[in-house]
Write a protein that holds these residues in place. Structure first.
Motif, PDB file in Angstrom:
ATOM      1  N   GLY A 183     -15.938  22.551  87.199  1.00 25.31           N
ATOM      2  CA  GLY A 183     -17.040  22.592  86.247  1.00 25.31           C
ATOM      3  C   GLY A 183     -18.328  23.134  86.838  1.00 25.31           C
ATOM      4  O   GLY A 183     -19.176  23.657  86.116  1.00 25.31           O
ATOM      5  N   LEU A 184     -18.494  23.014  88.141  1.00 26.85           N
ATOM      6  CA  LEU A 184     -19.698  23.521  88.788  1.00 26.85           C
ATOM      7  C   LEU A 184     -19.894  25.013  88.507  1.00 26.85           C
ATOM      8  O   LEU A 184     -20.997  25.459  88.202  1.00 26.85           O
ATOM      9  CB  LEU A 184     -19.661  23.256  90.293  1.00 26.85           C
ATOM     10  CG  LEU A 184     -20.835  23.822  91.095  1.00 26.85           C
ATOM     11  CD1 LEU A 184     -22.160  23.254  90.602  1.00 26.85           C
ATOM     12  CD2 LEU A 184     -20.633  23.540  92.575  1.00 26.85           C
ATOM     13  N   GLY A 185     -18.837  25.766  88.605  1.00 29.70           N
ATOM     14  CA  GLY A 185     -18.931  27.197  88.333  1.00 29.70           C
ATOM     15  C   GLY A 185     -19.385  27.486  86.908  1.00 29.70           C
ATOM     16  O   GLY A 185     -20.185  28.395  86.676  1.00 29.70           O
ATOM     17  N   MET A 186     -18.898  26.700  85.964  1.00 31.90           N
ATOM     18  CA  MET A 186     -19.325  26.876  84.579  1.00 31.90           C
ATOM     19  C   MET A 186     -20.787  26.473  84.417  1.00 31.90           C
ATOM     20  O   MET A 186     -21.548  27.144  83.719  1.00 31.90           O
ATOM     21  CB  MET A 186     -18.431  26.062  83.642  1.00 31.90           C
ATOM     22  CG  MET A 186     -17.025  26.617  83.495  1.00 31.90           C
ATOM     23  SD  MET A 186     -16.026  25.700  82.303  1.00 31.90           S
ATOM     24  CE  MET A 186     -15.354  24.422  83.371  1.00 31.90           C
ATOM     25  N   ALA A 187     -21.192  25.372  85.052  1.00 32.96           N
ATOM     26  CA  ALA A 187     -22.584  24.920  84.960  1.00 32.96           C
ATOM     27  C   ALA A 187     -23.542  25.966  85.535  1.00 32.96           C
ATOM     28  O   ALA A 187     -24.640  26.162  85.019  1.00 32.96           O
ATOM     29  CB  ALA A 187     -22.750  23.584  85.678  1.00 32.96           C
TER      30      ALA A 187
ATOM     31  N   GLY B  66     -18.147  10.693  86.481  1.00 31.29           N
ATOM     32  CA  GLY B  66     -19.259  10.932  85.591  1.00 31.29           C
ATOM     33  C   GLY B  66     -19.855  12.302  85.812  1.00 31.29           C
ATOM     34  O   GLY B  66     -19.597  12.970  86.820  1.00 31.29           O
ATOM     35  N   VAL B  67     -20.648  12.699  84.844  1.00 34.13           N
ATOM     36  CA  VAL B  67     -21.433  13.922  84.936  1.00 34.13           C
ATOM     37  C   VAL B  67     -22.848  13.568  84.505  1.00 34.13           C
ATOM     38  O   VAL B  67     -23.043  12.927  83.464  1.00 34.13           O
ATOM     39  CB  VAL B  67     -20.881  15.043  84.033  1.00 34.13           C
ATOM     40  CG1 VAL B  67     -21.801  16.261  84.043  1.00 34.13           C
ATOM     41  CG2 VAL B  67     -19.475  15.427  84.449  1.00 34.13           C
ATOM     42  N   PHE B  68     -23.817  13.958  85.318  1.00 38.34           N
ATOM     43  CA  PHE B  68     -25.215  13.843  84.948  1.00 38.34           C
ATOM     44  C   PHE B  68     -25.784  15.247  84.931  1.00 38.34           C
ATOM     45  O   PHE B  68     -25.645  15.985  85.908  1.00 38.34           O
ATOM     46  CB  PHE B  68     -26.001  12.981  85.949  1.00 38.34           C
ATOM     47  CG  PHE B  68     -27.469  12.959  85.639  1.00 38.34           C
ATOM     48  CD1 PHE B  68     -27.965  12.122  84.659  1.00 38.34           C
ATOM     49  CD2 PHE B  68     -28.341  13.807  86.294  1.00 38.34           C
ATOM     50  CE1 PHE B  68     -29.313  12.126  84.340  1.00 38.34           C
ATOM     51  CE2 PHE B  68     -29.695  13.818  85.989  1.00 38.34           C
ATOM     52  CZ  PHE B  68     -30.181  12.974  85.004  1.00 38.34           C
ATOM     53  N   ASP B  69     -26.366  15.625  83.814  1.00 37.52           N
ATOM     54  CA  ASP B  69     -27.012  16.919  83.740  1.00 37.52           C
ATOM     55  C   ASP B  69     -28.312  16.773  82.972  1.00 37.52           C
ATOM     56  O   ASP B  69     -28.485  15.851  82.178  1.00 37.52           O
ATOM     57  CB  ASP B  69     -26.113  17.997  83.136  1.00 37.52           C
ATOM     58  CG  ASP B  69     -25.192  17.519  82.035  1.00 37.52           C
ATOM     59  OD1 ASP B  69     -25.490  16.509  81.392  1.00 37.52           O
ATOM     60  OD2 ASP B  69     -24.171  18.168  81.812  1.00 37.52           O
TER      61      ASP B  69
ATOM     62  N   ALA C 123     -19.177  25.949  77.435  1.00 36.33           N
ATOM     63  CA  ALA C 123     -17.844  26.064  78.034  1.00 36.33           C
ATOM     64  C   ALA C 123     -17.359  24.760  78.655  1.00 36.33           C
ATOM     65  O   ALA C 123     -16.176  24.415  78.541  1.00 36.33           O
ATOM     66  CB  ALA C 123     -17.845  27.175  79.081  1.00 36.33           C
ATOM     67  N   ILE C 124     -18.239  24.021  79.314  1.00 35.32           N
ATOM     68  CA  ILE C 124     -17.808  22.767  79.959  1.00 35.32           C
ATOM     69  C   ILE C 124     -17.362  21.769  78.903  1.00 35.32           C
ATOM     70  O   ILE C 124     -16.303  21.138  79.041  1.00 35.32           O
ATOM     71  CB  ILE C 124     -18.929  22.179  80.839  1.00 35.32           C
ATOM     72  CG1 ILE C 124     -19.240  23.128  81.995  1.00 35.32           C
ATOM     73  CG2 ILE C 124     -18.530  20.807  81.372  1.00 35.32           C
ATOM     74  CD1 ILE C 124     -20.462  22.721  82.806  1.00 35.32           C
ATOM     75  N   ALA C 125     -18.152  21.623  77.847  1.00 32.54           N
ATOM     76  CA  ALA C 125     -17.794  20.681  76.784  1.00 32.54           C
ATOM     77  C   ALA C 125     -16.482  21.082  76.122  1.00 32.54           C
ATOM     78  O   ALA C 125     -15.639  20.226  75.825  1.00 32.54           O
ATOM     79  CB  ALA C 125     -18.917  20.598  75.762  1.00 32.54           C
ATOM     80  N   GLN C 126     -16.280  22.371  75.919  1.00 29.56           N
ATOM     81  CA  GLN C 126     -15.030  22.844  75.315  1.00 29.56           C
ATOM     82  C   GLN C 126     -13.844  22.570  76.226  1.00 29.56           C
ATOM     83  O   GLN C 126     -12.781  22.123  75.775  1.00 29.56           O
ATOM     84  CB  GLN C 126     -15.138  24.322  74.975  1.00 29.56           C
ATOM     85  CG  GLN C 126     -16.101  24.591  73.833  1.00 29.56           C
ATOM     86  CD  GLN C 126     -16.291  26.074  73.569  1.00 29.56           C
ATOM     87  OE1 GLN C 126     -15.598  26.925  74.120  1.00 29.56           O
ATOM     88  NE2 GLN C 126     -17.246  26.391  72.715  1.00 29.56           N
ATOM     89  N   ALA C 127     -14.022  22.817  77.523  1.00 32.46           N
ATOM     90  CA  ALA C 127     -12.939  22.555  78.475  1.00 32.46           C
ATOM     91  C   ALA C 127     -12.631  21.063  78.554  1.00 32.46           C
ATOM     92  O   ALA C 127     -11.459  20.662  78.626  1.00 32.46           O
ATOM     93  CB  ALA C 127     -13.311  23.091  79.851  1.00 32.46           C
ATOM     94  N   LEU C 128     -13.675  20.240  78.530  1.00 33.12           N
ATOM     95  CA  LEU C 128     -13.462  18.792  78.562  1.00 33.12           C
ATOM     96  C   LEU C 128     -12.706  18.337  77.324  1.00 33.12           C
ATOM     97  O   LEU C 128     -11.753  17.566  77.421  1.00 33.12           O
ATOM     98  CB  LEU C 128     -14.795  18.059  78.689  1.00 33.12           C
ATOM     99  CG  LEU C 128     -14.717  16.543  78.757  1.00 33.12           C
ATOM    100  CD1 LEU C 128     -13.857  16.079  79.926  1.00 33.12           C
ATOM    101  CD2 LEU C 128     -16.111  15.945  78.847  1.00 33.12           C
ATOM    102  N   GLY C 129     -13.111  18.827  76.166  1.00 31.16           N
ATOM    103  CA  GLY C 129     -12.412  18.465  74.933  1.00 31.16           C
ATOM    104  C   GLY C 129     -10.947  18.866  74.959  1.00 31.16           C
ATOM    105  O   GLY C 129     -10.081  18.116  74.502  1.00 31.16           O
TER     106      GLY C 129
END
Length: 100
Positions: free
Chosen positions: A27-31, A51-54, A69-75
């Protein structure tokens, strides 16, 4: 200035802890591709709890991240990796010290 944030708690299914850790590391790369997400941390809080804190300058940045993209991948991956749906908390930042 950072004004808005999210804290997302993730509980891995038994045996999926390493997969969740790898997912978050990817996910770091997407962030890094999200200009409206200047602060992003992937965390391991316990053996199976992650966890994720952003954080974001404004609500528009937070909303863009929630639709990104991160939210979509998580879903897409949550059903196979997590024992329960992610817990997403919206946070107002009262103060922050960040590197310059």
């Amino acid at each position: 200035m950072i004004k808005n944030a999210l804290f997302v708690r993730l509980e891995a299914k038994p045996g999926k802890e390493q997969d969740v850790a790898q997912f978050l590391q990817a996910g770091l790369g997407m962030a890094e591709q999200e200009p409206a997400t200047p602060v992003w941390f992937a965390l391991q809080l316990g053996p199976s709890t992650f966890g994720v804190f952003d954080a974001f300058a404004d609500e528009a940045g937070r909303q863009a991240h929630l639709n990104g993209a991160i939210a979509q991948a998580l879903g897409a991956n949550a059903p196979k990796l997590l024992s329960q749906p992610p817990s997403i908390e919206r946070i107002d930042v009262l103060g922050a010290k960040l590197p310059s």
